[in-house]
Scaffold this motif. Structure first.
Motif, short mmCIF file in Angstrom:
data_model
loop_
_atom_site.label_atom_id
_atom_site.label_comp_id
_atom_site.label_asym_id
_atom_site.label_seq_id
_atom_site.Cartn_x
_atom_site.Cartn_y
_atom_site.Cartn_z
N ASP A 100 -7.99 26.85 59.67
CA ASP A 100 -7.43 28.19 59.43
C ASP A 100 -8.49 29.27 59.69
O ASP A 100 -8.21 30.30 60.31
N GLU A 101 -9.71 29.04 59.18
CA GLU A 101 -10.79 30.00 59.39
C GLU A 101 -11.14 30.09 60.88
O GLU A 101 -11.38 31.17 61.41
N ALA A 102 -11.16 28.94 61.54
CA ALA A 102 -11.47 28.93 62.98
C ALA A 102 -10.44 29.73 63.75
O ALA A 102 -10.79 30.53 64.63
N ILE A 103 -9.17 29.52 63.45
CA ILE A 103 -8.10 30.24 64.15
C ILE A 103 -8.26 31.74 63.96
O ILE A 103 -8.10 32.53 64.90
N SER A 104 -8.61 32.16 62.74
CA SER A 104 -8.79 33.58 62.45
C SER A 104 -9.86 34.20 63.36
O SER A 104 -9.66 35.27 63.92
N TYR A 105 -10.99 33.51 63.51
CA TYR A 105 -12.07 34.06 64.33
C TYR A 105 -11.73 33.99 65.82
O TYR A 105 -12.07 34.90 66.59
N TYR A 106 -11.07 32.91 66.25
CA TYR A 106 -10.67 32.84 67.66
C TYR A 106 -9.71 33.98 68.01
O TYR A 106 -9.81 34.58 69.08
N GLN A 107 -8.79 34.28 67.10
CA GLN A 107 -7.83 35.35 67.38
C GLN A 107 -8.52 36.71 67.45
O GLN A 107 -8.13 37.57 68.25
N LYS A 108 -9.56 36.91 66.63
CA LYS A 108 -10.34 38.15 66.74
C LYS A 108 -11.07 38.21 68.07
O LYS A 108 -11.17 39.28 68.70
N ALA A 109 -11.58 37.06 68.52
CA ALA A 109 -12.26 37.01 69.82
C ALA A 109 -11.29 37.32 70.94
O ALA A 109 -11.63 38.01 71.91
N LEU A 110 -10.06 36.84 70.80
CA LEU A 110 -9.06 37.03 71.85
C LEU A 110 -8.67 38.49 72.02
O LEU A 110 -8.28 38.92 73.11
N LEU A 111 -8.80 39.28 70.97
CA LEU A 111 -8.52 40.72 71.07
C LEU A 111 -9.57 41.43 71.93
O LEU A 111 -9.32 42.51 72.44
N LEU A 112 -10.72 40.78 72.08
CA LEU A 112 -11.83 41.40 72.81
C LEU A 112 -12.05 40.80 74.20
O LEU A 112 -12.68 41.43 75.06
N ALA A 113 -11.55 39.60 74.41
CA ALA A 113 -11.80 38.93 75.70
C ALA A 113 -10.66 37.97 76.01
O ALA A 113 -10.28 37.16 75.15
N ASN A 114 -10.13 38.03 77.22
CA ASN A 114 -9.08 37.13 77.68
C ASN A 114 -9.77 35.94 78.33
O ASN A 114 -9.91 35.87 79.55
N ASN A 115 -10.19 34.99 77.51
CA ASN A 115 -11.12 33.96 77.95
C ASN A 115 -10.53 32.57 77.75
O ASN A 115 -9.97 32.26 76.69
N CYS A 116 -10.67 31.70 78.75
CA CYS A 116 -10.09 30.36 78.68
C CYS A 116 -10.67 29.53 77.54
O CYS A 116 -9.96 28.74 76.92
N ASN A 117 -11.96 29.70 77.25
CA ASN A 117 -12.57 28.93 76.16
C ASN A 117 -11.98 29.28 74.81
O ASN A 117 -11.88 28.43 73.92
N ILE A 118 -11.59 30.54 74.65
CA ILE A 118 -10.97 30.96 73.39
C ILE A 118 -9.58 30.34 73.27
O ILE A 118 -9.21 29.81 72.22
N TYR A 119 -8.82 30.36 74.36
CA TYR A 119 -7.50 29.71 74.35
C TYR A 119 -7.63 28.23 74.04
O TYR A 119 -6.83 27.66 73.29
N PHE A 120 -8.65 27.60 74.61
CA PHE A 120 -8.86 26.17 74.37
C PHE A 120 -9.20 25.92 72.90
O PHE A 120 -8.67 24.98 72.29
N GLY A 121 -10.08 26.75 72.33
CA GLY A 121 -10.43 26.60 70.92
C GLY A 121 -9.23 26.74 70.01
O GLY A 121 -9.03 25.95 69.08
N LEU A 122 -8.41 27.75 70.26
CA LEU A 122 -7.20 27.95 69.47
C LEU A 122 -6.28 26.74 69.59
O LEU A 122 -5.75 26.24 68.59
N ALA A 123 -6.09 26.27 70.81
CA ALA A 123 -5.20 25.13 71.03
C ALA A 123 -5.70 23.90 70.29
O ALA A 123 -4.91 23.16 69.68
N THR A 124 -7.00 23.67 70.32
CA THR A 124 -7.56 22.50 69.66
C THR A 124 -7.32 22.54 68.16
O THR A 124 -7.01 21.52 67.53
N CYS A 125 -7.43 23.72 67.58
CA CYS A 125 -7.16 23.86 66.14
C CYS A 125 -5.69 23.59 65.82
O CYS A 125 -5.37 22.89 64.85
N PHE A 126 -4.80 24.15 66.63
CA PHE A 126 -3.38 23.94 66.37
C PHE A 126 -3.00 22.47 66.58
O PHE A 126 -2.16 21.93 65.87
N THR A 127 -3.64 21.82 67.55
CA THR A 127 -3.41 20.39 67.75
C THR A 127 -3.82 19.61 66.51
O THR A 127 -3.10 18.72 66.05
#
Length: 470
Positions: A100-127
């Motif tokens: 949950d904490e990881a998703i929160s920070y990834y989503q903040k990162a996503l507001l600042l950068a449209n980056n594949c690594n951020i999408y991957f991190g979010l996906a890994t957490c939801f998986t």
């Protein structure tokens, strides 16, 4: 290039120039040099953002996670628009299974950068939280940026496979072959089989280090032979004797010491894709692995090894750790404390036999005072020995490791205990497996919760014992 404190601390010290040197040393792996340079830069300017950020990255890279969290948050307190720091925090919390904490920070990162690594991190957490639809959603968004990103495609494939969508999942899963860290041994990409008729060609089948995958997928060897192939399997040494009677294989070679002659090659992991496998068309020619004949057993008497108390009705083999520990040096989420298995001895009329091999097999010695507990480890030299022992047992209860696959491939009764975020081959929520008709699955109800698994196993075992004819 050497650095010393006097050189870096003199009056001509230029921060940007030496920060560039720190970046260079970071990239080539001279981490102590990086630390030295950063200390001096921050003496000159304690609020130099790029140096603080690199200090956080350095702590993260050297696995000083708490220090990294402090340093990342220090940067964020100065400037709140740094996607790298939010992503770094997301990575750390994901590593600590604080999703949950990881998703929160990834989503903040996503507001600042449209980056594949951020999408991957979010996906890994939801998986990891078994929210597969959300994981697939973020991976698909990342693929709009980089349509052929192998990491994103492979991860999306795994999530689709978990959902049972083999038609779309297997093509994505093939992108694993393009990952930079994939091990192809000496096999050449320009000779990879495309699934067409082989017309007598020699084809070498191979697999990575996971013995469980080899046991699961060697079932495809007869199908490859039916396509006209002369099938060679580059085999891990512990499997050589076991696979000696697998149908469809013309030749077994030790993958560590032999370079086989071949015209085409294929990874075992690619065979479900090449044969257009769906959940309903998985080859279930079980058993497809057989124990060797008694006269071929290693020089020990199985019956005497399995001689238990006279009132034993069920002889149960157990495995509580995976081989991943010995590769990584850290415990795997699939591993279960042995004490849970020992608690099964509260049920009368059963005996437990350890089939555990490797460094952690010695854990059984902590419970040597227990009656009806037997250690078969000293007798096991390879998987042919394990198969011989399984053939004489009434049931195997194992975590998700090679022994579970072996029992399933032999058509022996096998109960497999699964971590919360289980492997793709076990699908979701099912208690049975389309890969192994004699397998029953027991799943964690939440992350790391083996207690709930054994709350399912104990009554099931009591019921099984009551109905057992032995």
């Amino acid at each position: 290039m050497n650095y010393n404190s006097q050189e870096l601390a003199n009056k001509d010290f230029e921060i940007p120039e030496h920060f560039s040197k720190a970046i260079h040393e970071y990239r080539v792996g001279n981490l102590e040099k990086v630390r030295e340079i950063l200390e001096l830069i921050l003496l000159k300017n304690p609020h130099y953002i790029e140096a603080l950020k690199l200090k956080a990255m350095l702590a993260h890279r050297t696995n000083n996670l708490q220090e990294a969290i402090v340093e990342y948050k220090k940067v964020i307190s100065i400037t709140s628009n740094d996607a790298i720091c939010y992503t770094g925090l997301g990575n750390i919390y994901q590593q600590q299974a604080n999703f949950d904490e990881a998703i929160s920070y990834y989503q903040k990162a996503l507001l600042l950068a449209n980056n594949c690594n951020i999408y991957f991190g979010l996906a890994t957490c939801f998986t990891a939280q078994k929210n597969l639809d959300e994981a697939i959603n973020y991976l698909t968004k990342g693929l709009k940026i980089e349509p052929d990103n192998p990491k994103l495609r492979c991860e999306r494939g795994i999530n689709l496979l978990k959902k049972g969508d083999y038609e779309n999942g297997l093509p994505d899963f093939e992108y694993r072959l393009k990952l930079p860290d994939i091990i192809n041994y000496h096999f050449l990409k320009d000779t990879m089989w495309d699934g067409s008729d082989l017309n007598g060609k020699e084809i070498v089948l191979h697999i990575g280090s996971r013995l469980s995958r080899a046991i699961q997928l060697i079932r495809y060897a007869p199908l490859v032979a039916q396509r006209g192939g002369n099938v060679i399997f580059a085999c891990a040494k512990p499997l050589l004797r076991l696979f000696s009677n697998v149908s469809g294989i013309t030749q077994l070679v030790d993958r560590e010491i032999t370079s086989a002659n071949f015209e085409v090659n294929a990874s075992l992991l690619s065979l479900p894709y090449l044969f257009g496998t769906t959940v309903s068309t998985i080859p279930v020619n079980v058993p497809y692995i057989f124990p060797c004949k008694p006269e071929e057993w290693t020089a020990w008497n199985i019956q005497s090894l399995l001689q238990a108390a006279s009132d034993t009705r069920l002889k149960i083999g157990i495995v509580w750790k995976t081989g991943e520990y010995e590769r990584s040096g850290s415990l795997c989420e699939k591993d279960c404390p042995l004490s849970y298995f020992i608690n099964l001895l509260s049920i009368p009329y059963i005996s437990l036999y350890s089939l555990q091999v490797g460094k952690l097999s010695s854990e059984i010695h902590e419970f040597k005072h227990e009656s009806r507990l037997y250690d078969l480890t000293p007798q096991i030299k390879d998987f042919a020995d394990t198969a011989a022992l399984i053939s004489q047992l009434d049931l195997v209860i194992s975590v998700d490791t090679a022994v579970a696959h072996l029992a399933g491939a032999m058509g022996s009764p096998i109960w497999t205990l699964l971590a919360f975020d289980a492997d793709w081959r076990w699908l979701q929520e099912r208690e049975d497996s389309p890969w192994y008709p004699t397998m029953r699955l027991f799943r964690q109800r939440q992350y790391g919760d083996w207690e709930s698994v054994f709350q399912q196993v104990i009554p099931a075992l009591k019921q099984h014992l009551a109905s057992y004819r032995g």
